[in-house]
Design a protein around this motif. Structure first.
Motif, PDB file in Angstrom:
ATOM      1  N   GLY B 182       0.804  -1.216   0.000  1.00  0.00           N
ATOM      2  CA  GLY B 182       0.000   0.000   0.000  1.00  0.00           C
ATOM      3  C   GLY B 182       0.835   1.263   0.000  1.00  0.00           C
ATOM      4  N   GLY B 183       0.140   2.399   0.068  1.00  0.00           N
ATOM      5  CA  GLY B 183       0.810   3.694   0.038  1.00  0.00           C
ATOM      6  C   GLY B 183       1.104   4.195   1.438  1.00  0.00           C
ATOM      7  N   CYS B 184       1.085   5.519   1.596  1.00  0.00           N
ATOM      8  CA  CYS B 184       1.397   6.104   2.896  1.00  0.00           C
ATOM      9  C   CYS B 184       0.432   7.254   3.183  1.00  0.00           C
ATOM     10  N   ALA B 185      -0.349   7.111   4.258  1.00  0.00           N
ATOM     11  CA  ALA B 185      -1.274   8.178   4.655  1.00  0.00           C
ATOM     12  C   ALA B 185      -0.860   8.805   5.978  1.00  0.00           C
ATOM     13  N   PHE B 186       0.333   8.483   6.454  1.00  0.00           N
ATOM     14  CA  PHE B 186       0.939   9.180   7.598  1.00  0.00           C
ATOM     15  C   PHE B 186       0.094   9.141   8.867  1.00  0.00           C
ATOM     16  N   LEU B 187      -0.573   8.020   9.109  1.00  0.00           N
ATOM     17  CA  LEU B 187      -1.385   7.854  10.335  1.00  0.00           C
ATOM     18  C   LEU B 187      -2.415   8.966  10.502  1.00  0.00           C
ATOM     19  N   SER B 188      -3.037   9.347   9.385  1.00  0.00           N
ATOM     20  CA  SER B 188      -4.027  10.429   9.424  1.00  0.00           C
ATOM     21  C   SER B 188      -5.382   9.953   9.914  1.00  0.00           C
ATOM     22  N   LYS B 189      -5.548   8.647  10.113  1.00  0.00           N
ATOM     23  CA  LYS B 189      -6.818   8.035  10.518  1.00  0.00           C
ATOM     24  C   LYS B 189      -7.881   8.092   9.421  1.00  0.00           C
ATOM     25  N   ALA B 190      -7.505   8.389   8.199  1.00  0.00           N
ATOM     26  CA  ALA B 190      -8.460   8.204   7.100  1.00  0.00           C
ATOM     27  C   ALA B 190      -8.782   6.716   7.057  1.00  0.00           C
ATOM     28  N   LEU B 191     -10.022   6.388   6.725  1.00  0.00           N
ATOM     29  CA  LEU B 191     -10.539   5.034   6.910  1.00  0.00           C
ATOM     30  C   LEU B 191      -9.592   3.921   6.427  1.00  0.00           C
ATOM     31  N   GLY B 192      -9.194   3.077   7.360  1.00  0.00           N
ATOM     32  CA  GLY B 192      -8.418   1.884   7.045  1.00  0.00           C
ATOM     33  C   GLY B 192      -6.958   2.113   6.715  1.00  0.00           C
ATOM     34  N   THR B 193      -6.490   3.352   6.835  1.00  0.00           N
ATOM     35  CA  THR B 193      -5.144   3.634   6.321  1.00  0.00           C
ATOM     36  C   THR B 193      -4.046   3.602   7.381  1.00  0.00           C
TER      37      THR B 193
END
Lengths: 112, 536
Positions: B182-193
């Motif tokens: 997967g990619g990287c969402a930086f622990l932003s808490k966007a769903l499932g990321t």
């Protein structure tokens, strides 16, 4: 965030321990599992879907804590409501077959 | 060298158990390979797809519809996508989705008897994929994040990691590895990321692979301010309001998102889905049960009541950058190493602007299929002894620690995560970019990198936190260094100091390196990794 693991309902199957992607639950040899790392919960609601007895409740807040009262949740029908919505569980049919995304896409396409 | 608690040998190791990883594992097994799939969480619930619903770029194979599908986002993507790859992904996606139907996914059938296959319910899709992975004879190791790749002089040869619940170490020796983490969402808490922290980029970079399109990483999705549930498409039917009830002119879920970002820099923004008629309201509920879950539990009716919204960062998960692939098999430039799904660049079909879930889902199942197939064939070519090499761990080359520091005074992983988030979340740094601000951010990120190199303490003693913090720091540096190098506005990359598209920069940008980050334009002759039509 996960707010409830019902001692009343839990049958100790440890499905939540297995399926939680961020390892929030901890199995216990003598007892039911525990919410051991609440702050790691990413509020994805997946544990609720895999709990066979609707013993879990995830409040819809990503960051803040919101203590939940089991009796209130049960009375308002929120315990297990997501599992019912997706049609998982004995005697239910997956609501993936009722997915009306295609209507949304048709409307979006038409408006462009 | 320490002896690992859990050891396996396989022809192919797949890292990641989302859509791309499961397709890779199934295809590799169909090719006759022995396959191990490791997932940081649980294959079936992990990642951005499982808890959500996703559109799929599934387009009927008639010339008119296909042409329209390819054309629709070419300008938006800054003309960096590639028609040959789009055709090939459309073909593969069409075949794979039809395969999903044969496996028993209950696609909806309308009153005319038409089966609609442009949407997948995440929980149902990923439960089915796990079942198919197991049926194919693949060994799944859940809760087993990879910490470093193994390699010898001939190429990549497996990976090691940890079993999170027991902290036991694992080692899988394999002839080929597919990174599908997967990619990287930086622990932003966007769903499932929150499992998507750029781990695969770091593994690939340590092995010498390059990245592409990391400047196209400015994805933010609309969500209620309290909630993780990002579903921007539904806001097509929203009106956006200031706190005092006035309508925010020009605000919208697609092109009007910049207006929302600018307003959010100053004051709260509210939304109400008041443009949805009865038919759309009902369809929304049936399309995305999880979207309404948040509202129902709080007693909010999003069609008649205003609710505060935010733009939650989704980084490269919904951006288009990722590991650079060099040919039609989704190989990296490192022998034996392949990349698929959001871990790989999606510029080949999206260019510089996200295609949203629909393109990412199509890319995941296509690139996963090709990477799995190629990894299996590569393993077969190497022969039966390929997994018995004396391979060593690659983190020794990067110097990034694979265990928590014990010395006092070391920065904690949470300090680094916060420092990195402070450079990538704010709209005035990352949505609206400018040269001076990018330089300031990069200076702070380079400092963070030095702290990472010096060794980090992990509050809970979990080594995975150290690697995550390192991966996020590295990812932010590739993103912003690439953003600085692209002195124009193209796709989702917006430069306030260069607000227009520059025809002279009509190329993709390759980034590489951990200690020193280098960015270079991809030479013209390599812009279009060859596609053999026969391999469709």
């Amino acid at each position: 965030m996960i707010e409830l693991l019902s001692r009343e309902r839990c049958i100790g199957c440890n499905q939540c321990v297995a399926v939680c992607p961020t390892n929030v639950f901890e199995a216990s040899p003598e007892s039911i599992p525990a919410i051991a790392r609440k702050s790691d919960c990413q509020t994805c609601f997946m544990c609720e879907l895999y709990c066979p007895v609707d013993a879990l409740y995830v409040a819809p807040f990503a960051e803040k804590e919101a203590p939940a009262d089991e009796a209130d949740l049960a009375a308002s029908g929120l315990l297990g409501s997501y599992r019912a919505d997706v049609g998982w569980g004995k005697g239910r049919t997956s609501t993936a077959s009722a997915d009306e995304s295609y209507i949304i896409f048709q409307r979006m396409h038409a408006s462009h | 060298m320490t002896e690992e608690n859990i050891r396996y040998r396989a022809d192919v190791l797949v890292i990641g158990g989302g859509p791309a990883g499961t397709w890779a594992a199934i295809r590799a097994a169909q090719e006759g390979a022995s396959v191990v799939l490791v997932d940081k969480g649980y294959c079936g619930t992990s990642g951005a797809t499982a808890p959500s619903g996703t559109g799929v770029w599934y387009v009927n194979p008639n010339p008119k519809e296909r042409e329209e599908a390819m054309q629709s986002r070419e300008a938006l993507g800054g003309y960096l996508a590639d028609r040959a790859w789009m055709r090939r992904v459309l073909d593969r996606t069409y075949a794979n989705v039809n395969q999903i139907a044969k496996w028993g996914y209950p696609f909806p059938i309308d009153e005319t008897g038409t089966s609609h296959r442009k949407s997948l319910q995440g929980p149902e899709y990923m439960k089915l994929m796990r079942k198919q992975v197991l049926r194919a004879g693949v060994r799944i190791l859940d809760h087993c994040p990879a910490l470093e790749l193994l390699a010898d002089d001939d190429g990549v040869a497996g990976a090691t990691g940890i079993h999170t619940p027991t902290r036991e170490t694992w080692r899988v020796d394999a002839a080929a590895v597919v990174i599908a983490s997967g990619g990287c969402a930086f622990l932003s808490k966007a769903l499932g990321t929150n499992v998507l922290t750029g781990d695969g980029y770091l593994l690939a970079a340590e092995a010498g692979a390059e990245l592409s399109g990391m400047e196209f990483s400015t994805a933010y999705s609309l969500a209620p301010v309290f909630s993780p549930v990002t579903k921007s498409a539904f806001y097509t039917w929203a009106t956006f309001y200031y706190e005092d009830g006035r309508v925010i002119e020009g605000a919208g879920s697609q092109r009007g998102r910049s207006v929302i970002a600018r307003t959010l820099l100053k004051e709260p923004v509210y939304a109400r889905l008041d443009k949805a008629d009865e038919v759309v309201r009902k369809a929304m509920r049936r399309a995305q049960p999880n979207f309404f879950l948040s509202f129902d539990r709080l007693g909010i009716d999003p069609f008649t009541q205003k609710f505060q919204v935010t733009l939650r960062f989704e980084g490269t998960v919904r951006g288009t950058g990722g590991i650079h692939i060099v040919d039609e098999t989704c190989a990296t430039r490192v022998p034996g190493l392949y990349a698929a799904g959001d871990a790989a660049t999606r510029e080949l079909i999206c260019g510089g602007f996200t295609g949203g879930g629909s393109h990412n889902a199509a890319w995941a199942m296509s690139s996963g299929y090709w990477a799995g197939e190629a990894a299996a064939r590569y393993a077969a070519k190497l022969g039966a002894n390929a997994s018995k090499r004396q391979a060593g761990g690659l983190s020794r080359y990067s110097g990034i620690p694979v265990r928590p520091a014990e010395r006092r005074g070391a920065s904690d992983t949470s300090d680094i995560v916060k420092a990195v988030q402070d450079e990538v979340f704010p709209y005035d740094k990352n949505w609206f970019r400018s040269g001076p601000r990018l330089n300031q951010s990069l200076n702070r990120l380079h400092d963070a990198w030095n702290e990472v190199k010096a060794g980090l303490a992990a509050g809970d003693g979990n080594v995975v936190r150290v690697r995550e913090a390192a991966a996020m720091t590295a990812t932010a540096r590739w993103m912003l260094t690439s953003a600085l190098a692209r002195s124009e506005t193209r796709g989702m990359h917006r430069r306030e100091d260069f607000p227009t598209q520059d025809p002279a920069q009509h190329y993709r940008l390759i980034s590489s390196g951990l200690e020193r980050i280098e960015v270079r334009p991809l030479p013209q002759e390599q812009q279009h990794p060859a596609v053999k039509e026969a391999s469709l």
